[in-house]
Scaffold this active site. Structure first.
Site, PDB file in Angstrom:
ATOM      1  N   CYS A 263      -6.329  -3.375  -6.369  1.00  0.00           N
ATOM      2  CA  CYS A 263      -5.116  -2.563  -6.228  1.00  0.00           C
ATOM      3  C   CYS A 263      -4.050  -2.898  -7.266  1.00  0.00           C
ATOM      4  O   CYS A 263      -3.539  -2.022  -7.960  1.00  0.00           O
ATOM      5  CB  CYS A 263      -4.569  -2.659  -4.804  1.00  0.00           C
ATOM      6  SG  CYS A 263      -3.871  -4.268  -4.352  1.00  0.00           S
ATOM      7  N   HIS A 311      -0.882  -5.028  -0.619  1.00  0.00           N
ATOM      8  CA  HIS A 311      -1.496  -3.834  -1.215  1.00  0.00           C
ATOM      9  C   HIS A 311      -0.428  -3.031  -1.949  1.00  0.00           C
ATOM     10  O   HIS A 311       0.731  -2.981  -1.537  1.00  0.00           O
ATOM     11  CB  HIS A 311      -2.147  -2.956  -0.142  1.00  0.00           C
ATOM     12  CG  HIS A 311      -3.032  -1.891  -0.710  1.00  0.00           C
ATOM     13  ND1 HIS A 311      -4.296  -2.152  -1.205  1.00  0.00           N
ATOM     14  CD2 HIS A 311      -2.840  -0.560  -0.886  1.00  0.00           C
ATOM     15  CE1 HIS A 311      -4.831  -1.031  -1.658  1.00  0.00           C
ATOM     16  NE2 HIS A 311      -3.967  -0.050  -1.477  1.00  0.00           N
ATOM     17  N   HIS A 323      -4.318   4.839  -5.600  1.00  0.00           N
ATOM     18  CA  HIS A 323      -4.515   3.401  -5.379  1.00  0.00           C
ATOM     19  C   HIS A 323      -6.004   3.072  -5.375  1.00  0.00           C
ATOM     20  O   HIS A 323      -6.857   3.953  -5.284  1.00  0.00           O
ATOM     21  CB  HIS A 323      -3.843   2.950  -4.073  1.00  0.00           C
ATOM     22  CG  HIS A 323      -4.546   3.381  -2.823  1.00  0.00           C
ATOM     23  ND1 HIS A 323      -4.635   2.591  -1.701  1.00  0.00           N
ATOM     24  CD2 HIS A 323      -5.205   4.535  -2.509  1.00  0.00           C
ATOM     25  CE1 HIS A 323      -5.302   3.227  -0.754  1.00  0.00           C
ATOM     26  NE2 HIS A 323      -5.651   4.409  -1.207  1.00  0.00           N
TER      27      HIS A 323
END
Length: 348
Positions: A263, A311, A323
């Site tokens: 990520c 994240h 993402h």
């Protein structure tokens, strides 16, 4: 025969006793297997929904460990560079020191030919001249030029010793970071293996119901979102364009491109393509720019999720982000409402 010396009678096992013993043995074996084998062997009758919940948790825990791995890797790289720099500097200074000692050696040879070696010059030809320097008063015994040279050598010896000490300290730091790196790597691989084992126990029909991100994966043809607010910001456009071109790329923990990403690796690579340098980890990226509220979001902002800031995605407008989700889904477009939002940062 006295009672104390009688052999105890052997008692025969009844059928119920044998069954009880066998049951206890099976329970013990199953418990041991569950402890040794990890999550995937602990509960054999999970529904797809329960598997999904457990796999989600394992992926989040793996992502936290991945972020720690990325941070340790970055710091290990910095420590490695510092060790090299200190060692190079010590080597350079040692070479310069040897040049000064050679000059004094020439003086010593000349003095020897004329009848003797001045002890203040002789000291620098010994194996430990710095020890002698601490005890000698040189200014009264040598000429100004020799005294200046010896003073420089004395200073260089101490500084070289300091450089070696600093290099040793950085080397110890590097070894600690490498140990942390290995620890986090083992954590990530173990949790991802547990997740794979859970998913492998499902039938082909059940697996899509339990795989995080399967239902809303995005392809390269996914709409690009509203970019009307960033027409004047070429860096934001470049970052979003990079992320769009990465749609469909696999998630690989620790990866920063060009063909796979985790990520924070995706957001770092996207802004690197736009000429903006971002830190490697999510918990550092959130402090890399101006912190903003959810109501202030614009395309190009970084959006962060979960209480541990584990994240990150790249906001593209209309409540959507690009993402790299997890190993079960490639880089994709997804709603930011999909995960617990904790903050955002504007970096360009």
């Amino acid at each position: 025969m006295p009672a104390a010396h009688r052999k105890p009678k052997r008692r025969s096992l009844s059928g119920s006793t044998i069954r009880t013993a066998a049951t206890l043995a099976l329970v013990s074996a199953a418990t041991a297997t569950a402890v040794e084998g990890g999550t995937a062997h602990a509960e054999p009758n999970l529904s797809p929904a329960q598997v999904k919940a457990k796999v989600d948790r394992l992926y989040r825990e793996a992502e936290v460990a991945t972020d720690k791995y990325n941070g340790a890797k970055e710091k290990a790289g910095q420590a490695r560079k510092k060790v090299g720099s200190l060692q190079d500097e010590a080597s350079r200074r040692t070479e310069a020191l040897n040049t000064q000692r050679q000059k004094l050696g020439t003086v010593a040879a000349a003095q020897y030919r004329t009848g003797g070696v001045d002890p203040s010059v002789q000291l620098l030809l010994s194996s430990s001249p710095d020890h002698y320097l601490d005890e000698a008063s040189l200014a009264d015994r040598v000429g100004t030029r020799q005294a200046a040279t010896i003073t420089r050598v004395r200073k260089d010896l101490r500084e070289i010793d300091q450089l070696h000490t600093q290099a040793d300290g950085k080397l110890a730091e590097l070894r600690a970071k490498q140990a942390e790196l290995e620890k986090q790597k083992k954590t990530v691989t173990r949790k991802l293996a547990d997740a794979r084992q859970l998913l492998d126990r499902l039938t082909p029909a059940e697996r899509p119901l339990a795989t995080p991100g399967t239902a809303d994966r995005a392809s390269r043809s996914t709409p690009r979102g509203d970019l009307g607010n960033v027409s004047g910001n070429s860096r934001v456009q470049a970052a979003i364009s990079f992320a769009q071109n990465a749609l469909g790329s696999p998630y690989v923990w620790g990866a920063t491109g060009p063909n796979a990403f985790d990520c924070s690796g995706l957001t770092q690579a996207a802004y690197r393509a736009a000429g903006v340098s971002l830190p490697r980890t999510t918990y550092a990226q959130i402090n890399a720019g101006q912190r903003i509220s959810r109501s202030q979001l614009q395309p190009g902002d970084l959006v962060f999720f979960y209480s541990g800031i584990s994240h990150v995605g790249l906001y593209i407008g209309n409540g959507q982000m690009i993402h790299a989700p997890n190993p079960s889904a490639p880089v994709r477009i997804a709603p930011i409402d999909q995960m617990p939002f904790v903050g955002a940062a504007r970096v360009a």
